[in-house]
Design a protein around this motif. Structure first.
Motif, PDB file in Angstrom:
ATOM      1  N   GLU A 255      72.678 123.044 -63.155  1.00  0.00           N
ATOM      2  CA  GLU A 255      73.789 122.309 -62.558  1.00  0.00           C
ATOM      3  C   GLU A 255      74.198 121.103 -63.404  1.00  0.00           C
ATOM      4  O   GLU A 255      73.360 120.384 -63.941  1.00  0.00           O
ATOM      5  N   LEU A 256      75.490 120.903 -63.496  1.00  0.00           N
ATOM      6  CA  LEU A 256      76.047 119.627 -63.938  1.00  0.00           C
ATOM      7  C   LEU A 256      76.557 118.971 -62.664  1.00  0.00           C
ATOM      8  O   LEU A 256      77.616 119.330 -62.139  1.00  0.00           O
ATOM      9  N   ASN A 257      75.771 118.059 -62.129  1.00  0.00           N
ATOM     10  CA  ASN A 257      76.114 117.404 -60.876  1.00  0.00           C
ATOM     11  C   ASN A 257      77.176 116.342 -61.145  1.00  0.00           C
ATOM     12  O   ASN A 257      76.948 115.383 -61.876  1.00  0.00           O
ATOM     13  N   SER A 258      78.365 116.519 -60.551  1.00  0.00           N
ATOM     14  CA  SER A 258      79.512 115.667 -60.851  1.00  0.00           C
ATOM     15  C   SER A 258      79.519 114.352 -60.088  1.00  0.00           C
ATOM     16  O   SER A 258      80.429 113.539 -60.295  1.00  0.00           O
ATOM     17  N   TYR A 259      78.539 114.159 -59.195  1.00  0.00           N
ATOM     18  CA  TYR A 259      78.522 112.920 -58.432  1.00  0.00           C
ATOM     19  C   TYR A 259      78.394 111.757 -59.424  1.00  0.00           C
ATOM     20  O   TYR A 259      77.517 111.780 -60.292  1.00  0.00           O
ATOM     21  N   PRO A 260      79.259 110.741 -59.354  1.00  0.00           N
ATOM     22  CA  PRO A 260      79.294 109.691 -60.387  1.00  0.00           C
ATOM     23  C   PRO A 260      77.977 108.971 -60.603  1.00  0.00           C
ATOM     24  O   PRO A 260      77.728 108.461 -61.696  1.00  0.00           O
ATOM     25  N   ASP A 261      77.121 108.909 -59.574  1.00  0.00           N
ATOM     26  CA  ASP A 261      75.802 108.293 -59.739  1.00  0.00           C
ATOM     27  C   ASP A 261      74.879 109.136 -60.614  1.00  0.00           C
ATOM     28  O   ASP A 261      73.895 108.630 -61.151  1.00  0.00           O
ATOM     29  N   ARG A 262      75.172 110.423 -60.723  1.00  0.00           N
ATOM     30  CA  ARG A 262      74.240 111.345 -61.382  1.00  0.00           C
ATOM     31  C   ARG A 262      74.743 111.826 -62.748  1.00  0.00           C
ATOM     32  O   ARG A 262      74.118 111.587 -63.763  1.00  0.00           O
ATOM     33  N   LEU A 263      75.838 112.586 -62.782  1.00  0.00           N
ATOM     34  CA  LEU A 263      76.301 113.243 -64.011  1.00  0.00           C
ATOM     35  C   LEU A 263      75.107 113.832 -64.752  1.00  0.00           C
ATOM     36  O   LEU A 263      74.798 113.491 -65.891  1.00  0.00           O
ATOM     37  N   ASP A 264      74.458 114.730 -64.085  1.00  0.00           N
ATOM     38  CA  ASP A 264      73.171 115.292 -64.477  1.00  0.00           C
ATOM     39  C   ASP A 264      73.260 116.812 -64.321  1.00  0.00           C
ATOM     40  O   ASP A 264      73.416 117.290 -63.197  1.00  0.00           O
ATOM     41  N   LEU A 265      73.287 117.497 -65.427  1.00  0.00           N
ATOM     42  CA  LEU A 265      72.870 117.267 -66.792  1.00  0.00           C
ATOM     43  C   LEU A 265      73.791 116.275 -67.530  1.00  0.00           C
ATOM     44  O   LEU A 265      74.987 116.210 -67.259  1.00  0.00           O
ATOM     45  N   ASN A 266      73.205 115.595 -68.544  1.00  0.00           N
ATOM     46  CA  ASN A 266      74.033 114.734 -69.367  1.00  0.00           C
ATOM     47  C   ASN A 266      74.586 115.531 -70.552  1.00  0.00           C
ATOM     48  O   ASN A 266      74.299 116.726 -70.716  1.00  0.00           O
ATOM     49  N   ASP A 267      75.390 114.869 -71.381  1.00  0.00           N
ATOM     50  CA  ASP A 267      76.054 115.572 -72.471  1.00  0.00           C
ATOM     51  C   ASP A 267      75.090 116.179 -73.487  1.00  0.00           C
ATOM     52  O   ASP A 267      75.327 117.276 -74.005  1.00  0.00           O
ATOM     53  N   ILE A 268      73.984 115.497 -73.764  1.00  0.00           N
ATOM     54  CA  ILE A 268      73.008 116.014 -74.738  1.00  0.00           C
ATOM     55  C   ILE A 268      72.366 117.298 -74.224  1.00  0.00           C
ATOM     56  O   ILE A 268      72.248 118.302 -74.951  1.00  0.00           O
ATOM     57  N   HIS A 269      71.950 117.289 -72.963  1.00  0.00           N
ATOM     58  CA  HIS A 269      71.314 118.471 -72.380  1.00  0.00           C
ATOM     59  C   HIS A 269      72.308 119.625 -72.229  1.00  0.00           C
ATOM     60  O   HIS A 269      71.936 120.800 -72.351  1.00  0.00           O
ATOM     61  N   LEU A 270      73.562 119.301 -71.975  1.00  0.00           N
ATOM     62  CA  LEU A 270      74.581 120.348 -71.868  1.00  0.00           C
ATOM     63  C   LEU A 270      74.762 121.071 -73.203  1.00  0.00           C
ATOM     64  O   LEU A 270      74.919 122.292 -73.235  1.00  0.00           O
ATOM     65  N   ARG A 271      74.727 120.312 -74.268  1.00  0.00           N
ATOM     66  CA  ARG A 271      74.859 120.916 -75.599  1.00  0.00           C
ATOM     67  C   ARG A 271      73.690 121.872 -75.851  1.00  0.00           C
ATOM     68  O   ARG A 271      73.865 122.966 -76.410  1.00  0.00           O
ATOM     69  N   LEU A 272      72.497 121.476 -75.431  1.00  0.00           N
ATOM     70  CA  LEU A 272      71.321 122.329 -75.582  1.00  0.00           C
ATOM     71  C   LEU A 272      71.471 123.604 -74.750  1.00  0.00           C
ATOM     72  O   LEU A 272      71.150 124.702 -75.218  1.00  0.00           O
ATOM     73  N   ALA A 273      71.959 123.449 -73.521  1.00  0.00           N
ATOM     74  CA  ALA A 273      72.153 124.609 -72.650  1.00  0.00           C
ATOM     75  C   ALA A 273      73.162 125.584 -73.256  1.00  0.00           C
ATOM     76  O   ALA A 273      72.976 126.804 -73.193  1.00  0.00           O
ATOM     77  N   LYS A 274      74.217 125.044 -73.847  1.00  0.00           N
ATOM     78  CA  LYS A 274      75.217 125.906 -74.481  1.00  0.00           C
ATOM     79  C   LYS A 274      74.606 126.694 -75.634  1.00  0.00           C
ATOM     80  O   LYS A 274      74.853 127.894 -75.785  1.00  0.00           O
ATOM     81  N   GLU A 275      73.809 125.997 -76.437  1.00  0.00           N
ATOM     82  CA  GLU A 275      73.159 126.653 -77.578  1.00  0.00           C
ATOM     83  C   GLU A 275      72.244 127.783 -77.117  1.00  0.00           C
ATOM     84  O   GLU A 275      72.080 128.786 -77.811  1.00  0.00           O
ATOM     85  N   LYS A 276      71.642 127.631 -75.928  1.00  0.00           N
ATOM     86  CA  LYS A 276      70.724 128.634 -75.408  1.00  0.00           C
ATOM     87  C   LYS A 276      71.431 129.710 -74.581  1.00  0.00           C
ATOM     88  O   LYS A 276      70.806 130.665 -74.119  1.00  0.00           O
ATOM     89  N   GLY A 277      72.742 129.540 -74.368  1.00  0.00           N
ATOM     90  CA  GLY A 277      73.497 130.541 -73.622  1.00  0.00           C
ATOM     91  C   GLY A 277      73.221 130.540 -72.137  1.00  0.00           C
ATOM     92  O   GLY A 277      73.264 131.589 -71.477  1.00  0.00           O
ATOM     93  N   ILE A 278      72.947 129.367 -71.582  1.00  0.00           N
ATOM     94  CA  ILE A 278      72.640 129.241 -70.157  1.00  0.00           C
ATOM     95  C   ILE A 278      73.904 128.911 -69.383  1.00  0.00           C
ATOM     96  O   ILE A 278      74.704 128.059 -69.802  1.00  0.00           O
ATOM     97  N   ASN A 279      74.100 129.546 -68.242  1.00  0.00           N
ATOM     98  CA  ASN A 279      75.249 129.258 -67.403  1.00  0.00           C
ATOM     99  C   ASN A 279      75.145 127.850 -66.818  1.00  0.00           C
ATOM    100  O   ASN A 279      74.067 127.417 -66.404  1.00  0.00           O
ATOM    101  N   ILE A 280      76.278 127.162 -66.750  1.00  0.00           N
ATOM    102  CA  ILE A 280      76.365 125.843 -66.139  1.00  0.00           C
ATOM    103  C   ILE A 280      77.157 125.950 -64.843  1.00  0.00           C
ATOM    104  O   ILE A 280      78.203 126.609 -64.799  1.00  0.00           O
TER     105      ILE A 280
END
Length: 578
Positions: A505-530
């Motif tokens: 999950e990329l949690n869009s709640y402004p307090d969270r934004l979790d995953l962050n941009d660095i982890h999202l890039r890693l997830a993309k490289e691994k081919g994981i659905n967001i």
């Protein structure tokens, strides 16, 4: 007074009442009012200025809270809030920003030890005065001191949502000045960083002195740092600094590129320009040999001069975007319009403020095909989590609601789901038989954040390996500015998520934004659905999807990488188990 300040006062009223031991339903009503205000995409000030009708029909805002909103908008204060602060010092509220200190613990600290500030709390913990208090365990003092250190490390920064709403309010005011031609945000706000240190605004104006006068007289300004013909700076009542710069129309692109940053990106662009015999600054692009201006009216000009296509602001962090631009391999950024549904939404059944009826109406107006109702499981007692009996009843209610929608010719559909706690041993907080009947199971951590990296990683891996989770919610548990992420082996978790077809999950709640941009890039490289979800606790929170989308863009995420950009039939197929 803007939405974030009003929401904060409602939250503080709720906290103060809870510290006093007031009626839980009264506490919840004020907290829901805060949630509703915080999630609004329109300024309450603007609604109020349109007349009495403007503030009506806001979900979770009743007569009493509406009266307090009007009071705050007209006087800048809330008498009830002031009365509560006479009973309980504001420093007690500040202690709630320390991770692990909730209203009940704050009450114990204040009543038993007279601790009424973060500094006093630090002193008490250092002096081993907490160890015998109710609710504080053997390692509590160590945890409190660590949490205070983390809190101070992020002081001086503001959540993206607060900065964005503030900038929009100031820009709306400045656009009312006759001489204002264009006003654009720059800096980390334009790059959609998860938090910002200050706000930079650029403007074009034929009479900048009028613009500057309007800017420095902004009602929420606490201090005017400087006032000049083309640049002024103010500090707002909440401590946020805002800078306004007036630039020539012919160099707007260069100024926008320069002041948007990041510093690392700009240095790389300037180095590239220098190697080409060019010089770039906020005034334009110049040939070094004769100083001739060759570009700068638009950002496209600036990048074209150095042989590159325009690079989206979210990508400008010097993380390979220049090399990708050179090769024509920049990601096609996802757009809010690409999102077809939300897979993490709460209702009044747990700690949400909206009903199925309200959520369906809001989702249909957004053009969504689906929403997953994912109320908390029973482990989250503070959120009135659902036990087996209640979730089965809710599932039947959702089925009935979907039949009614179908009968009305609506294509929209609710998905039966749950935000189920992953317990300390990795077990799930609903029986397997119940979870197998759900369309969307969102696994989450809500307790035991102090576990070791190995233990927390193992806990999450066990939850994933159950084969019952479709989405791992807010994977690092961070709360921006108040709670550090818990320690986990993210690569190991992502590898297992890929193996078991679990979306991150990329949690869009402004307090969270979790995953962050660095982890999202890693997830993309691994081919994981967001899954870009809002974790909505009110219909107004559905608008927070924009924060998730821009964070996804920062992580190079594209439409095809996101689970909920797909139509309902495809989503259900992808989440099918067995």
């Amino acid at each position: 007074m803007e939405n974030p300040e009003i929401a904060n006062i409602f939250y503080e009223i709720a906290d103060l009442l809870e510290i006093k031991g007031d009626n839980p339903f009264r506490v919840r009503s004020y907290r829901n009012a805060g949630l509703a205000v915080e999630g609004l995409s329109v300024s309450l000030k603007s609604l109020h200025e349109r007349g009495g009708e403007g503030l009506k029909n806001i979900p979770s805002i009743g007569g009493h809270t509406r009266e307090k909103i009007v009071e705050m908008l007209t006087t800048g204060r809330c008498a009830f809030h002031d009365e509560l602060l006479k009973e309980i010092p504001s420093g007690v509220l500040q202690m709630l920003k320390v991770h692990g200190i909730g209203p009940k613990k704050a009450a114990v600290l204040y009543k038993k030890l007279g601790v009424s500030s973060v500094d006093a709390l630090e002193k008490a913990a250092s002096g081993h005065r907490l160890i015998d208090l109710d609710g504080f365990g053997e390692k509590s003092e160590e945890k409190v001191l660590k949490a205070i250190k983390a809190l101070r490390a992020v002081s001086g920064r503001f959540r993206l949502s607060t900065a964005l709403l503030t900038a929009e309010s100031i820009m709306e005011r400045l656009k009312g000045v006759k001489s204002a031609k264009e006003i654009i945000p720059a800096g980390s706000l334009r790059r959609w960083r998860d938090s910002v240190g200050d706000i930079d605004l650029l403007a074009i104006s034929k009479a900048p002195e009028n613009l500057m006068e309007s800017f420095v007289s902004y009602p929420e300004a606490k201090e005017v740092i400087s006032k000049g013909d083309t640049k002024s700076s103010i500090v707002l009542k909440n401590g946020l600094q805002v800078d306004l710069m007036v630039v020539d129309a012919g160099s707007l692109g260069a100024a926008l590129q320069y002041f948007t940053g990041s510093k690392a990106h700009n240095v790389a662009i300037r180095d590239r320009a220098k190697a080409m015999g060019l010089k770039i600054n906020e005034y334009g692009v110049f040939r070094e040999k004769d100083g001739k201006l060759i570009g700068g009216k638009t950002e496209e000009d600036v990048y074209k001069c150095v042989g590159l296509p325009w690079i989206a602001p979210e990508l400008r962090e010097n993380r390979g975007e220049i090399e990708a631009a050179e090769k024509g391999e920049l990601p096609a950024g996802i757009d809010v319009r690409d999102v077809k549904g939300d897979l993490h939404v709460h209702t009044v059944e747990s700690d949400g403020a909206s009903t199925l009826e309200e959520l369906a109406d809001a989702a249909i107006k957004r053009g969504y095909e689906y929403l997953a109702i994912t109320d908390h499981s029973k482990a989250v007692g503070i959120a009135h989590g659902l036990d087996e009996k209640r979730i089965l009843r809710q599932m039947a209610e959702i089925d009935s609601f979907n039949r009614r929608l179908k009968g009305q010719g609506e294509k929209f559909r609710f998905l039966k789901g749950a935000e189920v706690d992953i317990r300390a041993d990795g077990g799930l907080d609903h029986p397997e038989g119940v979870l197998k009947r759900l369309d969307c199971v969102v696994g989450a951590i809500h307790s035991g954040f102090a576990m070791t990296k190995e233990a927390m990683t193992g806990r999450i891996l066990n939850g994933i390996r159950s084969g019952l989770i479709h989405i791992l919610a807010h994977p690092t548990g961070r709360l921006i500015g108040s709670r550090e992420p818990y320690e986990i082996d993210m690569e190991m978790i992502m590898d297992e998520a890929k193996k078991y077809n679990v979306a991150m999950e990329l949690n869009s709640y402004p307090d969270r934004l979790d995953l962050n941009d660095i982890h999202l890039r890693l997830a993309k490289e691994k081919g994981i659905n967001i899954a870009i979800s809002t974790d909505s606790h009110s219909v107004s929170h559905l608008d927070n999807i924009m924060f998730g989308v821009h964070t996804a863009r920062r992580g190079w995420i594209e439409k095809q990488d996101v689970l909920n950009t797909r139509p309902l039939k495809e989503v259900l197929k992808m989440m099918k188990r067995g």
